[in-house]
Scaffold this active site. Structure first.
Site, PDB file in Angstrom:
ATOM      1  N   VAL A   1       8.383  12.847   5.694  1.00  0.00           N
ATOM      2  CA  VAL A   1       7.325  13.428   6.521  1.00  0.00           C
ATOM      3  C   VAL A   1       6.269  14.104   5.642  1.00  0.00           C
ATOM      4  O   VAL A   1       5.065  14.043   5.911  1.00  0.00           O
ATOM      5  CB  VAL A   1       7.920  14.422   7.533  1.00  0.00           C
ATOM      6  CG1 VAL A   1       6.819  15.160   8.289  1.00  0.00           C
ATOM      7  CG2 VAL A   1       8.823  13.706   8.516  1.00  0.00           C
ATOM      8  N   ALA A   2       6.725  14.750   4.554  1.00  0.00           N
ATOM      9  CA  ALA A   2       5.800  15.465   3.675  1.00  0.00           C
ATOM     10  C   ALA A   2       4.858  14.519   2.945  1.00  0.00           C
ATOM     11  O   ALA A   2       3.683  14.822   2.735  1.00  0.00           O
ATOM     12  CB  ALA A   2       6.583  16.300   2.658  1.00  0.00           C
TER      13      ALA A   2
ATOM     14  N   ILE B   1       3.754  11.612   3.850  1.00  0.00           N
ATOM     15  CA  ILE B   1       2.849  10.826   4.696  1.00  0.00           C
ATOM     16  C   ILE B   1       1.702  11.711   5.191  1.00  0.00           C
ATOM     17  O   ILE B   1       1.949  12.724   5.844  1.00  0.00           O
ATOM     18  CB  ILE B   1       3.597  10.242   5.917  1.00  0.00           C
ATOM     19  CG1 ILE B   1       4.765   9.376   5.459  1.00  0.00           C
ATOM     20  CG2 ILE B   1       2.650   9.423   6.786  1.00  0.00           C
ATOM     21  CD1 ILE B   1       5.719   9.011   6.579  1.00  0.00           C
TER      22      ILE B   1
ATOM     23  N   GLU C   1      -0.087  12.326   7.834  1.00  0.00           N
ATOM     24  CA  GLU C   1      -0.140  11.937   9.244  1.00  0.00           C
ATOM     25  C   GLU C   1      -1.538  12.056   9.833  1.00  0.00           C
ATOM     26  O   GLU C   1      -1.917  11.321  10.740  1.00  0.00           O
ATOM     27  CB  GLU C   1       0.825  12.813  10.067  1.00  0.00           C
ATOM     28  CG  GLU C   1       2.302  12.518   9.828  1.00  0.00           C
ATOM     29  CD  GLU C   1       2.854  13.321   8.660  1.00  0.00           C
ATOM     30  OE1 GLU C   1       4.070  13.281   8.440  1.00  0.00           O
ATOM     31  OE2 GLU C   1       2.062  13.991   7.967  1.00  0.00           O
TER      32      GLU C   1
ATOM     33  N   ASP D   1     -32.991 -12.000   7.932  1.00  0.00           N
ATOM     34  CA  ASP D   1     -33.786 -13.062   8.535  1.00  0.00           C
ATOM     35  C   ASP D   1     -35.238 -12.592   8.578  1.00  0.00           C
ATOM     36  O   ASP D   1     -35.519 -11.395   8.561  1.00  0.00           O
ATOM     37  CB  ASP D   1     -33.264 -13.334   9.952  1.00  0.00           C
ATOM     38  CG  ASP D   1     -33.972 -14.499  10.611  1.00  0.00           C
ATOM     39  OD1 ASP D   1     -34.273 -15.472   9.899  1.00  0.00           O
ATOM     40  OD2 ASP D   1     -34.209 -14.434  11.819  1.00  0.00           O
TER      41      ASP D   1
ATOM     42  N   ASN E   1       1.203  19.278   8.781  1.00  0.00           N
ATOM     43  CA  ASN E   1       0.448  18.044   8.530  1.00  0.00           C
ATOM     44  C   ASN E   1      -0.378  17.594   9.731  1.00  0.00           C
ATOM     45  O   ASN E   1      -1.461  17.034   9.571  1.00  0.00           O
ATOM     46  CB  ASN E   1       1.401  16.918   8.130  1.00  0.00           C
ATOM     47  CG  ASN E   1       1.965  17.115   6.739  1.00  0.00           C
ATOM     48  OD1 ASN E   1       1.707  18.135   6.094  1.00  0.00           O
ATOM     49  ND2 ASN E   1       2.730  16.144   6.270  1.00  0.00           N
TER      50      ASN E   1
ATOM     51  N   ASP F   1      -3.326  20.832   8.952  1.00  0.00           N
ATOM     52  CA  ASP F   1      -4.008  19.950   8.003  1.00  0.00           C
ATOM     53  C   ASP F   1      -5.167  19.217   8.664  1.00  0.00           C
ATOM     54  O   ASP F   1      -6.234  19.057   8.077  1.00  0.00           O
ATOM     55  CB  ASP F   1      -3.032  18.904   7.443  1.00  0.00           C
ATOM     56  CG  ASP F   1      -2.318  19.413   6.208  1.00  0.00           C
ATOM     57  OD1 ASP F   1      -2.400  20.631   5.962  1.00  0.00           O
ATOM     58  OD2 ASP F   1      -1.679  18.607   5.519  1.00  0.00           O
TER      59      ASP F   1
END
Length: 900
Positions: free
Chosen positions: A293-294, A296, A298, A340, A732, A736
């Site tokens: 978990v740490a 990643i 998230e 164009d 997270n 975060d």
């Protein structure tokens, strides 16, 4: 009829109806021009060939968009962590991870679904009717019911419903801009042509999607639906592979590296705990879950999605409808824009630019309305011929201009109106009595007008064709002189010189005659030339200058003539003046296939900045050649012929007002105002977004690596875990995400367009970024572990109280670390971080959330935190501020070095 179907279903050579004469064409389709098909034949062919419709590109269904939100390595890792939590009976952790997954997917899905629905609103099309001859009678049917072999009749203003081999063409001119990019109506005839004739030069064919500008036509339907040239271009667009955007590639790369790192660390720490420290399996699983978990980030998908969604919102406010979130960022990385010409760089509307006569000239940009003709009798006479010898009109419908007719004739009428002359008033003085319509073979037309018992003849046409039938030339206001060969040659040279400037030239002549039956094309008096141009769009030059200043190459790719393309390229600033040695124009036929060209030929292509007479396949090849070189390519366009390249490019940009449905359907972004300068705003916004996302990634990875280091070191040393899995997830996902999001939606610094584009090979994080991440993470982890040990051994707190201290130390350390992410050139106080109101709001919210984690009983019980006294809080504040002080010291050293 078998041979017919073979031709239509085979190679391009077998589609060469322009190389088959009329008699054989009708025989192939087993139809007579006078009768057309019978009702039974039409029904049988409709069953065999299907309706005359293109296969419309289907928007992504909602469920596919939803599934697409799960295609991320970060999401896979979170899913694995949830499975592990449920498998080991840790239901709170499992449900918490699932909640994170739900938030991520909901935000991404809602943003993209809104974009898809907005794009779908642009794609609504209506059916139109057309006239055909069946069973000897004319009847009106839906265009979708036309079948191969139908005899179709068209007149000015009609849309061409299928690919037709012309049987009759009466003064026929056709607007083929949607297919070929040619901005001037093309004259048509019925003669058989060579099999290798280019598409733009097949003057005995009419193609689906084009429109009749003038005259009448009768043709046999040679191809319908997907077998038409329009259908073939549509198929090219479908087969062109869309590319993954640079941001997607970089974030996926980063995710894969994090996945490998996470799995390696989790296995290593679990092995140490189980084999060396002989810890229980439950504790080993808890540690591995905490590490997973740490490691990643998230919040990364949330931050990236919301930052891009905000970019999408800002672009919508600037009249740019973004189809995919990552498209805005892709423009920020763009190094080449293929533009164009017609309708993108120009207005797709001819305008009178210049009148050149033997007695004086007039440039329209220098003319003052109502006064320009006061002392220019020669100019006035030229303009009068242009208005009298004219079959167009400037009608108005519901208060808006609704011009009808040939674009050049419309331009003459509009130019005359600007100068105070109107056809209606001239006709009142000289009523029209006879019209000789434009004849492609003669390249001129004439009108007879009654004047004081005689007839005034007005003639206009191609300069060489008109000069050849002139015997005199205007010398003064009311006098003429003989036109000798030298003078005629000088005027032809003058016409060629003006054509080299990109002007479309028409010559004007007149005479007076006694009878209406006289030959209009003999013994004329040459009056002068008019030059017309499809002018550049307003502000497009400033937009291109801004792109070039930002290190982005803007190159023109058009189906138009090389001379016209070069003139417009000079006018808009793609290339320099007439003698600029860097001006290189390459014809489409010289591009070659990406698989077959060698390095020398590639260099020739890279040196070119104008590509003229380019077919849809060649546009596609050009995009591929540049992508093979590693360039990030954007393609702008509005025509059917642009669709394949729009889809193949890293980002396709279609024009919303003048753009065809084929272009809009495959584009990543639609400019609702057709303004090229909107692209510059998108480039700037793309660069801002990438810079902000980079700051967010540095923030999240620094704090996540600090969590991993703290857990790994504590496990190896046999200390209590400084952070529990749910505590890490809480940090997270909440504390975060808000600061990272505030960084992700920060304002522009104002210097984005002064830097060159990023290298296509540059990752989200460079080596310098990883060095900073590692250094600051190590310092932060040290402070967290020091706080844990001091709380337990110095302050004598219980294990859960000490863990609460380390948890809060890391949490506040993360918040203060936000200020370290300022630009090294910025001062400590007055910088882009401290001036960002979102940052202050995020910090205030996070402080409230951290207080809730300790003081709200339900949340405190879930996170296993404890209420602390003033001494632990003082320890938390002291240890958490150390990374901020160290970081600001580093930034000040960097700032002084930059200043030196």
């Amino acid at each position: 009829m078998d041979s017919t179907s073979d031709k239509r279903g085979g190679s391009p050579e077998k589609h060469a109806w322009h190389a088959v004469d009329i008699k054989d064409t009708l025989a192939e389709f087993d139809v007579r021009k006078e009768n057309g098909l019978t009702g039974d034949e039409a029904q049988e062919r409709l069953k065999r060939y299907g309706p005359n419709q293109l296969r419309e590109a289907q928007s992504q269904p909602w469920w596919r968009i939803l599934l697409g939100q799960f295609q991320s390595i970060v999401i896979y890792l979170l899913g694995g962590a949830a499975i592990l939590a449920f498998a080991t009976g840790r239901l709170p952790e499992g449900f918490a991870v699932l909640a994170v997954l739900l938030v991520n997917t909901t935000i991404g899905f809602v943003s993209e679904w809104k974009a898809v629905r907005s794009m779908a609103a642009l794609r609504r099309l209506g059916e139109h009717m057309t006239r055909v001859r069946r069973e000897g009678n004319e009847r009106e049917i839906a265009a979708s019911e036309i079948v191969p072999g139908d005899i179709v009749m068209l007149e000015a203003g009609d849309l061409v419903p299928a690919d037709l081999r012309l049987l009759e063409a009466e003064h026929l001119r056709v607007n083929e801009a949607p297919l070929t990019g040619e901005s001037v109506a093309v004259s048509k005839m019925t003669d058989t042509l060579a099999a290798d004739t280019d598409l733009a030069d097949r003057n005995n064919m009419l193609y689906k999607g084009t429109s009749i500008a003038d005259g009448t036509a009768v043709g046999v339907a040679a191809a319908t639906g997907s077998e038409t040239e329009l259908g073939r271009v549509s198929a090219l667009a479908e087969s062109a592979e869309g590319t993954v955007t640079p941001l997607q590639r970089r974030l996926d790369q980063l995710g894969r590296r994090l996945a490998i790192l996470t799995i390696f660390i989790a296995i290593a720490v679990a092995a140490v705990g189980f084999l060396v420290r002989e810890q229980q399996a439950a504790l080993v699983i808890e540690t591995a879950l905490a590490l997973g978990v740490a490691a990643i980030p998230e919040g990364l998908p949330i931050v990236a999605t919301i930052a891009l969604a905000r970019g999408m919102y800002l672009m919508a406010a600037r009249n740019a409808l973004v189809n995919q979130l990552t498209a805005v960022e892709t423009l920020g990385a763009t190094r080449v824009i293929f533009s164009d010409k017609t309708g993108t760089l120009t207005e797709n509307r001819m305008r009178l630019q210049k009148i050149v006569t033997p007695t004086g000239d007039l440039a329209m940009e220098e003319a003052e309305t109502g006064e320009a003709l006061a002392d220019k009798a020669g100019v006035r006479r030229v303009l009068e011929v242009g208005l009298l010898c004219n079959g167009a009109s400037l009608k108005q419908q519901q208060g808006e201009d609704n011009p009808r007719g040939d674009p050049t004739e419309i331009a003459l009428l509009a130019g005359g109106k600007d100068l105070g002359l109107e056809r209606k008033s001239l006709l009142e003085e000289r009523p029209e009595s006879r019209v000789e319509k434009f004849e492609p073979r003669l390249k001129k037309m004439a009108t007879f007008h009654q004047e004081n018992g005689r007839y005034y003849v007005a003639v206009k046409g191609a300069p060489e064709a008109v000069l050849d039938v002139c015997s005199d030339i205007l010398a003064a206001e009311d006098s003429t002189e003989p036109l000798d060969d030298d003078t005629r040659r000088q005027w032809i040279e003058r016409a060629n010189e003006l054509a080299g400037e990109g002007l479309r030239l028409l010559a004007m002549a007149e005479k007076k005659t006694e009878t209406e039956d006289s030959d209009p094309y003999e013994k004329l008096c040459f009056l002068g030339l008019v030059g017309l141009l499809d002018p550049p769009r307003e502000k497009v030059k400033e937009a291109i200058d801004a792109c070039q200043a930002a290190g982005i190459r803007v190159e023109m790719v058009t189906g138009d003539q090389a001379e016209t393309a070069t003139a417009i390229a000079r006018a808009v600033g793609i290339v320099g003046g007439k003698d600029d040695p860097e001006t290189v124009c390459m014809l489409g036929r010289d591009i070659g296939s990406p698989e077959d060209i060698d390095e020398d030929h590639q260099e020739k292509i890279y040196r070119a900045n104008i590509f003229a007479r380019v077919s849809p396949e060649q546009k596609l090849d050009l995009v591929t050649i540049y992508q093979n070189r590693g360039e990030i390519v954007a393609m702008t366009g509005d025509g059917v012929n642009d669709a394949p390249a729009l889809k193949k490019a890293d980002i396709g940009i279609a024009m919303g007002k003048r753009g065809t449905e084929a272009a809009k359907q495959v584009a990543d972004m639609v400019l609702k105002d057709d303004a090229f300068e909107t692209i510059v705003a998108a480039v700037r916004q793309g660069r801002v977004i990438f810079g902000n996302i980079r700051k967010s990634v540095v923030f999240m990875l620094t704090t996540n690596v600090a969590e991993v280091l703290a857990v790994a070191i504590a496990t190896g040393a046999g200390w209590p875990l400084p952070l529990l899995p749910l505590q890490i997830l809480y940090l997270n996902v909440l504390t975060d995400v808000f600061p990272a999001l505030a960084l992700g939606v920060g304002p522009a610094s104002g210097n984005e367009m002064k830097e060159p584009p990023r290298s296509p090979r540059e990752s989200v994080l460079t080596r310098a970024h990883w060095t900073e991440i590692t250094g600051f993470a190590a310092l932060m982890a040290t402070c967290v572990l020091a706080a844990l040990l001091l709380a337990e051994h110095w302050l004598g707190l219980t294990e859960l109280e000490a863990v609460t201290v380390s948890f809060l130390t890391l949490a506040f350390g993360k918040l203060w670390f936000t200020f370290v992410l300022r630009n090294p050139r910025s001062p400590i106080l007055g910088n882009e971080i401290t001036r960002n109101p979102w940052v202050w709001g995020a910090l205030a919210l996070c402080i409230v959330l951290l207080a809730a984690a300790v003081y709200l009983p339900l949340l405190s019980g879930l996170l296993q935190t404890r209420i602390l006294g003033w001494q632990p809080w003082l320890l938390i504040l002291t240890m958490s501020v150390i990374p901020l002080l160290a970081g600001q010291t580093v930034r000040e050293i960097q700032r002084r070095r930059v200043a030196e």
